[in-house]
Design an enzyme around this catalytic site. Structure first.
Site, PDB file in Angstrom:
ATOM      1  N   ASP A  49      -7.223 -56.377  -8.959  1.00 37.51           N
ATOM      2  CA  ASP A  49      -6.717 -56.100 -10.307  1.00 37.51           C
ATOM      3  C   ASP A  49      -5.977 -57.286 -10.909  1.00 37.51           C
ATOM      4  OD1 ASP A  49      -7.308 -53.596 -11.408  1.00 37.51           O
ATOM      5  OD2 ASP A  49      -5.937 -52.579 -10.040  1.00 37.51           O
ATOM      6  N   LYS A  70     -15.512 -46.365 -10.718  1.00 41.84           N
ATOM      7  CA  LYS A  70     -15.455 -47.616  -9.958  1.00 41.84           C
ATOM      8  C   LYS A  70     -16.316 -47.523  -8.690  1.00 41.84           C
ATOM      9  CE  LYS A  70     -10.967 -48.549 -11.974  1.00 41.84           C
ATOM     10  NZ  LYS A  70      -9.500 -48.547 -11.888  1.00 41.84           N
ATOM     11  N   GLN A 127      -4.903 -47.284  -7.800  1.00 44.93           N
ATOM     12  CA  GLN A 127      -5.086 -46.717  -9.137  1.00 44.93           C
ATOM     13  C   GLN A 127      -3.723 -46.365  -9.751  1.00 44.93           C
ATOM     14  OE1 GLN A 127      -7.954 -46.661 -10.756  1.00 44.93           O
ATOM     15  NE2 GLN A 127      -7.085 -45.688 -12.566  1.00 44.93           N
TER      16      GLN A 127
HETATM   17  N1  GUN Z   1      -5.234 -47.421 -14.504  1.00 47.39           N
HETATM   18  C1  GUN Z   1      -5.749 -47.638 -15.737  1.00 47.39           C
HETATM   19  N2  GUN Z   1      -6.400 -48.816 -15.781  1.00 47.39           N
HETATM   20  C2  GUN Z   1      -6.281 -49.369 -14.555  1.00 47.39           C
HETATM   21  C3  GUN Z   1      -6.736 -50.605 -13.991  1.00 47.39           C
HETATM   22  O1  GUN Z   1      -7.377 -51.441 -14.611  1.00 47.39           O
HETATM   23  N3  GUN Z   1      -6.400 -50.782 -12.681  1.00 47.39           N
HETATM   24  C4  GUN Z   1      -5.675 -49.891 -11.972  1.00 47.39           C
HETATM   25  N4  GUN Z   1      -5.389 -50.187 -10.701  1.00 47.39           N
HETATM   26  N5  GUN Z   1      -5.241 -48.754 -12.465  1.00 47.39           N
HETATM   27  C5  GUN Z   1      -5.541 -48.489 -13.759  1.00 47.39           C
END
Ligand code: GUN
Length: 296
Positions: free
Chosen positions: A123, A49, A100
């Site tokens: 998100d 990211k 996360q």
């Molecule tokens: N963990 C796995 N996929 C994601 C996601 O799309 N967002 C977040 N915040 N954590 C994750």
């Protein structure tokens, strides 16, 4: 011949679109990513990211705390993690916040996410944003399911009138995916890996999305001839070949929910792992970052 749905290629297209939007945006976006604990997979995803932000020239900040540090109570009934989120909420330069998941230890991810300013929730997991998303009035949508839908659209796969089956009921992917397919006119069957007679359910699908996080769950005999198969699974496993990395550690391969080779014999189109939904999830996150900055 089965069509391989190329997530990397479409992600590049999304990146170009985001870049063009970034040139016009008045408020400079900045993404803050909160990473708690030392889960190797989470670290890899966070790095991806941040790399995407760097590529696009989007400012970013990683708040990395050990589980112990995050759990430390800094105030009556307030942990350091909650405090950090309050700080990011109040920081005018931060336009997007992502925690996360999964969170380690005793944290309730629902409670922590509810502490994020909904205007900064990239998100789309805050209850206010999820509510708007459910009503079809939200500006953003959860990244992975948005990525799956974009892949279907890019490959000209019609959704309306189709029978769609979603395996997995997570708040991050399974549930929003079912809702998005329903909103686009599919008849949707939601199930998960423990569903009785799962194969009977999956075999009905014209569009099969698997987001169960269960390696090799979807076998050839569970898929209807001509179905479109979207694999959201990303489990990290030690590779069978016992390859070692430069540091002498066993290499971990990324394994999808779908047995790619055998399912390719019956599907009309399929996403690979890696190179399918994964790159799209990151690209859609970047799109959400720019949308939130545009609405500042
Ligand atoms: N963990 C796995 N996929 C994601 C996601 O799309 N967002 C977040 N915040 N954590 C994750």
């Amino acid at each position: 011949m089965v069509k391989i749905i190329d997530g990397k290629k479409i992600a590049e297209k999304v990146f170009k679109e985001v870049k063009a939007r970034l040139r016009r945006v008045k408020h400079r976006p900045k993404l803050a990513v909160v990473l708690i604990g030392d889960d190797p997979a989470s670290k890899i995803y966070v790095n991806m990211k941040i790399e995407a932000c760097n590529r696009l020239g989007i400012e970013s900040e990683v708040v990395q705390l050990s589980r112990k540090e995050a759990e430390e109570m800094v105030e009556k009934e307030k942990s350091r993690l909650e405090r950090e989120i309050e700080r990011l909420d109040a920081d005018e330069t931060v336009t997007g916040i992502l925690v996360q998941l999964p969170l380690p230890g005793n944290f309730s991810s629902d409670k922590i996410i509810a502490g994020i300013d909904p205007e900064k929730d990239v998100d789309c997991l805050h209850p206010q944003n999820l509510g708007r998303f459910m009503m079809g009035t939200g500006r953003i949508a959860p990244c992975a399911s948005k990525g799956c839908l974009r892949l279907l659209d890019e490959y000209g796969i019609k959704i309306a009138g189709k029978e769609a089956v979603v395996v997995g009921k997570s708040k991050i992917v399974g549930r929003p995916m079912s809702r998005m397919l329903l909103a686009r006119g599919a008849r949707v069957l939601s199930c998960d890996k423990s569903t009785k007679n799962l194969a009977q359910c999956t075999k009905r699908a014209d569009i099969l999305v698997s987001a169960a996080g269960e390696p090799r769950l979807i076998r050839k005999e569970m898929v209807k001839k001509g179905a479109v198969v979207i694999d959201v699974g990303t489990t990290r496993e030690k590779t069978g070949s016992k390859k070692k990395s430069a540091k002498g550690k066993l290499k971990r391969g990324l394994i999808g929910d779908v047995c790619f080779d055998e399912v390719s014999e019956v599907a009309s189109a399929i996403t690979p792992v890696p190179g399918g939904v994964g790159p799209m999830t990151v690209a859609m996150l970047m799109e959400n970052v720019v949308i939130l900055a545009e609405n500042k």
